[in-house]
Design an enzyme around this catalytic site. Structure first.
Site, PDB file in Angstrom:
ATOM      1  N   LEU A  69       0.827  -1.202   0.000  1.00 33.60           N
ATOM      2  CA  LEU A  69       0.000   0.000   0.000  1.00 33.60           C
ATOM      3  C   LEU A  69       0.864   1.256   0.000  1.00 33.60           C
ATOM      4  CD1 LEU A  69      -2.475  -1.373   2.688  1.00 33.60           C
ATOM      5  CD2 LEU A  69      -2.950  -1.113   0.242  1.00 33.60           C
ATOM      6  N   PRO A  70       0.280   2.421  -0.301  1.00 37.76           N
ATOM      7  CA  PRO A  70       1.090   3.632  -0.439  1.00 37.76           C
ATOM      8  C   PRO A  70       1.788   4.097   0.834  1.00 37.76           C
ATOM      9  CG  PRO A  70      -1.013   3.895  -1.570  1.00 37.76           C
ATOM     10  CD  PRO A  70      -1.102   2.621  -0.789  1.00 37.76           C
ATOM     11  N   THR A  97       6.262   0.718   2.380  1.00 42.50           N
ATOM     12  CA  THR A  97       7.272   1.481   3.114  1.00 42.50           C
ATOM     13  C   THR A  97       6.524   2.373   4.086  1.00 42.50           C
ATOM     14  OG1 THR A  97       8.769   1.422   1.218  1.00 42.50           O
ATOM     15  CG2 THR A  97       9.221   3.056   2.933  1.00 42.50           C
ATOM     16  N   LYS A 172      14.920  -0.203   4.825  1.00 39.07           N
ATOM     17  CA  LYS A 172      14.349   0.222   3.545  1.00 39.07           C
ATOM     18  C   LYS A 172      14.350   1.742   3.414  1.00 39.07           C
ATOM     19  CE  LYS A 172      12.109   0.789  -0.220  1.00 39.07           C
ATOM     20  NZ  LYS A 172      10.680   0.583  -0.384  1.00 39.07           N
TER      21      LYS A 172
END
Length: 297
Positions: A69-70, A97, A172
């Site tokens: 997802l965003p 992220t 990340k």
């Protein structure tokens, strides 16, 4: 964790669609899918995914649900829906992220409801998502990570357990801000070289043979900065701003005020304000070399 017999996947965007398709093809298990895009659902269903009518239906059908997802905003909202499933999934794996503090808070909330949580954000390109060669940094309990490692390997060629919940996100986020800072540095180098009379491609080809070589130079530099190619739907400026902001938040939580990362975030914001929000984030060079500057009205 008892044997996993069914999988769910929520979020069939630029990366998620291909990640899910690899799970469908390689996992050997039923994969229940949900997204707001009927077209994306149809494509993955054609490959063998099982379209679900709702988030709750995915949660009720799957032992483990993967999310792509965003941002953490959507992750939290989707997890609230999955909590309403009867029965709820036994584990949720966030491959987005996401903000570290909110990730850890969400993991605690889910644990209180008896649901395990693992963060497993992905790095590398959309082509890597297609090929199943993503780099996946994972945070969570070691036993829980091992229980899903085979599924992660369906999507990534390199799966690295980085520590407790949130540690996958930390690695990340720092990977991404390193890439974006390097893009800014390469943009300045390219501008200097061009104004001094050197062809941009020849310059970067030469640098790639010396100690300045890097993946970012060969990928973002030669494939985007040199040819001035900044397509949409390829990690846009808006996404880059989000990830840069996450890096700044991490830094400030540790009592550190970074200079290069702050400059990078500011330049990305100026690039967005100049009208390039949906474009591939190396579009920042157009602000750095002075071709664009005033926000478009």
């Amino acid at each position: 964790m008892t044997q996993i017999k069914t999988i769910g996947f929520v979020g069939l965007g630029v990366m998620g669609e291909h990640m899910c398709a690899n799970l469908v093809r390689k996992s050997g298990l039923p994969v229940h899918i949900f997204d707001r895009s009927p077209e994306a659902i149809a494509r993955v269903a054609e490959a063998g995914g099982i379209a679900a009518p709702s988030l709750e239906a995915v949660g009720a059908a799957a032992d483990v649900v993967f999310l792509s997802l965003p941002s953490i905003d959507q992750v939290e909202t989707v997890c609230e829906s999955l909590l309403q499933a009867a029965p709820a999934p036994r584990m949720i794996v966030d491959m987005s992220t996401s903000d570290v503090a909110r990730t850890r808070a969400l993991a605690a909330r889910l644990a209180a409801a008896g649901i395990a949580f693992v963060d497993a954000p992905v790095a590398r390109t959309r082509e890597a998502a297609v090929q199943g060669t993503l780099f996946i940094t994972v945070g969570g309990d070691a036993g829980e990570v091992e229980a899903i490692r085979g599924f992660l390997a369906c999507m990534g060629s390199d799966v690295l357990h980085c520590g407790a919940v949130g540690c996958g996100q930390i690695v990340k986020i720092l990977n991404n801000i390193t890439v974006m800072m390097t893009v800014n540095a390469l943009s300045e180098v390219l501008t200097i070289g061009r104004r001094a009379g050197v062809d941009g491609r020849e310059l970067f080809n030469a640098l790639s043979q010396g100690s300045a070589d890097s993946f970012v130079l060969r990928n973002h530099g030669l494939k985007s900065l040199v040819p001035d190619s900044f397509p949409e739907k390829v990690f846009p400026v808006d996404y880059a701003i989000k990830d840069a902001a996450l890096a700044l938040s991490l830094a400030r939580a540790g009592g550190f005020e970074p200079h290069i990362a702050t400059y990078t975030h500011d330049m990305l914001c100026k690039t967005r304000d100049a009208g390039f929000a949906p474009n591939y984030h190396p579009a920042v060079i157009q602000l750095i070399d002075g071709r664009a500057g005033a926000p478009r009205g």
